[in-house]
Design a protein around this motif. Sequence first.
Motif, PDB file in Angstrom:
ATOM      1  N   VAL A  16      31.431  62.453 177.889  1.00  0.00           N
ATOM      2  CA  VAL A  16      32.350  61.491 177.282  1.00  0.00           C
ATOM      3  C   VAL A  16      31.678  60.992 176.006  1.00  0.00           C
ATOM      4  N   GLY A  17      32.065  61.541 174.872  1.00  0.00           N
ATOM      5  CA  GLY A  17      31.332  61.273 173.655  1.00  0.00           C
ATOM      6  C   GLY A  17      32.119  60.540 172.610  1.00  0.00           C
ATOM      7  N   MET A  18      31.841  60.916 171.339  1.00  0.00           N
ATOM      8  CA  MET A  18      32.434  60.217 170.222  1.00  0.00           C
ATOM      9  C   MET A  18      33.920  60.521 170.065  1.00  0.00           C
ATOM     10  N   ASP A  19      34.436  61.529 170.786  1.00  0.00           N
ATOM     11  CA  ASP A  19      35.879  61.784 170.713  1.00  0.00           C
ATOM     12  C   ASP A  19      36.667  60.606 171.267  1.00  0.00           C
ATOM     13  N   VAL A  20      36.108  59.936 172.292  1.00  0.00           N
ATOM     14  CA  VAL A  20      36.760  58.748 172.847  1.00  0.00           C
ATOM     15  C   VAL A  20      36.770  57.626 171.813  1.00  0.00           C
ATOM     16  N   VAL A  21      35.672  57.491 171.088  1.00  0.00           N
ATOM     17  CA  VAL A  21      35.592  56.475 170.038  1.00  0.00           C
ATOM     18  C   VAL A  21      36.636  56.749 168.959  1.00  0.00           C
ATOM     19  N   LYS A  22      36.731  58.002 168.520  1.00  0.00           N
ATOM     20  CA  LYS A  22      37.686  58.340 167.469  1.00  0.00           C
ATOM     21  C   LYS A  22      39.120  58.075 167.916  1.00  0.00           C
ATOM     22  N   THR A  23      39.416  58.440 169.169  1.00  0.00           N
ATOM     23  CA  THR A  23      40.766  58.203 169.692  1.00  0.00           C
ATOM     24  C   THR A  23      41.091  56.713 169.726  1.00  0.00           C
ATOM     25  N   SER A  24      40.124  55.901 170.142  1.00  0.00           N
ATOM     26  CA  SER A  24      40.338  54.449 170.213  1.00  0.00           C
ATOM     27  C   SER A  24      40.550  53.858 168.828  1.00  0.00           C
ATOM     28  N   ILE A  25      39.793  54.334 167.852  1.00  0.00           N
ATOM     29  CA  ILE A  25      39.928  53.827 166.485  1.00  0.00           C
ATOM     30  C   ILE A  25      41.281  54.232 165.898  1.00  0.00           C
ATOM     31  N   GLN A  26      41.691  55.471 166.134  1.00  0.00           N
ATOM     32  CA  GLN A  26      42.982  55.921 165.619  1.00  0.00           C
ATOM     33  C   GLN A  26      44.133  55.157 166.255  1.00  0.00           C
ATOM     34  N   ALA A  27      43.966  54.780 167.527  1.00  0.00           N
ATOM     35  CA  ALA A  27      45.006  54.000 168.195  1.00  0.00           C
ATOM     36  C   ALA A  27      45.176  52.630 167.549  1.00  0.00           C
ATOM     37  N   LEU A  28      44.149  52.164 166.851  1.00  0.00           N
ATOM     38  CA  LEU A  28      44.218  50.888 166.143  1.00  0.00           C
ATOM     39  C   LEU A  28      44.722  51.067 164.710  1.00  0.00           C
ATOM     40  N   GLY A  29      45.124  52.279 164.360  1.00  0.00           N
ATOM     41  CA  GLY A  29      45.545  52.535 162.988  1.00  0.00           C
ATOM     42  C   GLY A  29      44.375  52.666 162.046  1.00  0.00           C
ATOM     43  N   GLY A  30      43.201  52.967 162.590  1.00  0.00           N
ATOM     44  CA  GLY A  30      41.997  53.065 161.775  1.00  0.00           C
ATOM     45  C   GLY A  30      41.487  54.484 161.677  1.00  0.00           C
ATOM     46  N   ARG A  31      40.375  54.640 161.012  1.00  0.00           N
ATOM     47  CA  ARG A  31      39.731  55.938 160.857  1.00  0.00           C
ATOM     48  C   ARG A  31      38.221  55.740 160.859  1.00  0.00           C
ATOM     49  N   ILE A  32      37.511  56.802 161.201  1.00  0.00           N
ATOM     50  CA  ILE A  32      36.056  56.727 161.305  1.00  0.00           C
ATOM     51  C   ILE A  32      35.448  57.891 160.540  1.00  0.00           C
ATOM     52  N   SER A  33      34.356  57.649 159.863  1.00  0.00           N
ATOM     53  CA  SER A  33      33.671  58.688 159.093  1.00  0.00           C
ATOM     54  C   SER A  33      32.171  58.579 159.318  1.00  0.00           C
TER      55      SER A  33
END
Length: 710
Positions: free
Chosen positions: A523-540
Motif C-alpha cells: 500500500v504505497g504512494m498510489d493511495v496518497v495520489k488517489t486521496s489528493i486527486q479526490a480533493l481536487g489536488g495534484r501531487i508532484s
Amino acid sequence: MSSDDPMAEIRASFFIECEELLEAMQDGLQELEGGDEDSETINVVFRAVHSIKGGAGAFGLEAMVRFAHRFETVLDDVRSGKLSVDGDLLKLFFSAGDHLFDLVRCCRDGDDAPDAEGARILEKLSSYIGEEAEPEEQEIDFQPAALSLDLDLGLPPLEIDDIKPCWQIKFTPDAAMYESGNEAFPILRNIAELGEAEITCDVSRLPPLSELSPDSAYLGWTISLKTDVDEAEIRSAFEFVDGLCELEVARVETEIDAAPIVTEPDLVEAEVLPAPAQEPPTKVENTKPKDDPAPTPAKKTSSSPANTAKNVVRVDIDRIERLVNLVGELVINQAMLAQSLESSGLSPHSDAMNGLEEFQRLTRDIQDSVMMIRAQPVKPLFQRMSRIVREASSAVGKEVRLVTEGETTEVDKTVIERLADPLTHMIRNAVDHGLESPDDRVSAGKSSEGIVTLKAAHRSGRVVIEVADDGGGINRPKVQQIAIDKGLIPADTPLSDSEIDNLLFLPGFSTATSVSDLSGRGVGMDVVKTSIQALGGRISISSAPGTGTTFSISLPLTLAVLDGMVVHVADETLVIPLSVVAETLTIREDIVDDIDPTTRVVRVRGGFVPLMDLGIELGYRPSTDNLDGSVALLIAQEDGTRAAFVVDQIQDQRQVVIKGLDDSLFRAPGIAAATILGDGQIALIVDPSDIIAQAPSRRSAQPPQSRLEA
C-alpha cells in the motif's frame, strides 16, 4: 452521554478547551526543542497541563488527573530550577504530551486508555522526581451557608513585631482572568508569603447552585496583610492579572492583629475547569505544599485575553455546513437570475441590471465570508505530524527532526480533515525511505540527524503543501528495475527522470524489502495520489541524488466554490479554474509551429508553449489542421508548466459551486468535478494539470481519431 444531561455541554466545552491547551503545550515543547528555555515557555507548558488536570478532576477523569499531576510536577521542578531540560527529558516531555493527547481523546470518545504506555511514561517521570504520593481525591459537601473559606498556606510560624504596617486588599477576579489560564489560589499564596495574612472569601455574589454559570466568576477575597514591604511590591503579586480583576490596595492606619487561619496540616488546592467555570468545585485534591509562583498569562498580543475570549463564538460544524450549502444555492440562483435578465433584452443601464450588479457583489461578499468561517490554519495538522515523525523515527532507529513553515496558512476545514491520512503516509515514507541511517549520513558528510520539512503556503489561489527530506534522494535505477521486476512497465521502456519518479505512484509499487510497521505491505504512494486527486489536488515529485526529495501537493483553498472561466468546446460547456488562466490568445498561423504530426507549439512572448485543442484532448472531436482565428487560454501552473488550450468560445467569467462526481461514475481523465450553471445546465470542471500531464501518453498510445471513437 444522554442529551438531557445538564453537564453534557460543559463536558463538551472542556474537551474543546483541551484541544487548545494541547496545542499551546505542543507549541511550548517545540520552542524548548528549538533552544528557547525562557521561563515563560516553561510556564506555558505547565499551565496547559495544569489546566487540563483541573478540568479532568472536575469530571472525575481519574486516569487523566493522575497522569497530568505527575507530568506537571516534573514541569514544576523545571521552572523552579530543580531540573534542567536536556535531550532525554525533552523526549520524555514529548512522549508525555502525546500520551496526554491520547488520554483526552479516549476520555472524550469513551475508549480505553493505553494503560501500558501510560505506566511506562509515569515510571520515567517518577525517576526525575522520586516517589511522590499521588493526589488523593475526597468528596466534600458544598454548603452555601458556610461562608468562610479557610486556607492553610503552608507557612512556618512568623516572628511578629510590635508594630508593622497593615494593608487592606480587595481582590475580585473577572471571568477573563480564568479564561487566560490564571487562578486565584497561587496569587493568594504569594501574598501570604509577604507577611502575616488573614484571607477571607467573599461569597456574597454566589447564586444558588442551580443557577451557577460556568462562564461567570462569583468569588472575591479580602486580605488583611501585616508586612514590611511597600505597596508596589504588593501590587507586583497581581501584575500578571492586571486588567483581569478588580484590585484595591489601601494602607490601614490602626494595627490589626492578623494571623493565618489554619484548618488542616495539608494544603487544599481547589481544581477548576480550564475555562472560566468558577463555581465551587465538587472535588478537591490534597497535595504536599510546595512553592508555586503565580502563573503568568500567555505572551501579550494586540488584543487582551478578555477581549479575545469575548470575540470567539463556537458554532457546531453542521450549522456551518448548512450555511455553506445555502450560500451555494444562492450563487446558483443568482446566476439563473442574471441569465434571465440578460436574455430579456433589458438595457445594461436599467434599474434591474444595476440592482443585479449589486446583488452579484453582495452574493460574492457573503460567499467569501462564509468560506472564511470554514477556513482553519494547518497548524493543528502539522502538530499531529510531529508525533508521526517521533514514532516513525523511533521505529526505524533514526534521528529525525521535523521543521515546519507556514503553520498559519488557512485552508478549508474539510480539506484539512481529509489531508491527514495522505500526509501521515508521506511523512512515514520520508522517515523510512527518504532518510539514510545515521551511519550512512555521517559517511556522506551529513549530520546524523535527518531533517523532514513540512511547508504550507498560498500560491495562485491554491494552497501548496510540501514534504521534503534531506536524505539521499530517489535511486532512479533501482526504482526502474523494481517496476520492471514487478511487471509494471516493459523492460525496454525509455523513461525520463520525471517519469521514473512518477513510478512511485503506481499501484503495488514498493521499495521495501521486508514488511514492517511502516512499510512493505504493497500500500504505497498510489493511495496518497488517489486521496489528493479526490480533493481536487495534484501531487508532484522533485529529487536530487544525495540532496533529498520533495513531494509537493497543490490543493484548492475550498471544496465549495471556484472562480472559473466558462468556455464552449464542440457544443459542450466547460469550466476552467481561473487561477491557472494567465491570459487569452488569438491563434494565427504565423505563430504556430509543428514539432511532429501530433504536436504543435505556439510562440508566446519569445518562448514556445505546447498548443492543445481541448476538444481533441477530451475526445469531443477529431483533430483539425486549421486553427487560424481560434481562441486559446494560456495556462500557467505553480511548477512553471505552461500550455495553450484551444477553445471555440469564451462565454463568461463567474463563480461556480463545485459538485463532486459520484464514485459510481467513470472518472474521466482531465475532469475534476461538475457544476450547475444559471440556465440549469450541468458543466464539467476541467483539471488542466491532468490534461497537460496525460497529453504525451495519449498521443503516443493512439491517434486522436481512434480516441474519439473509443
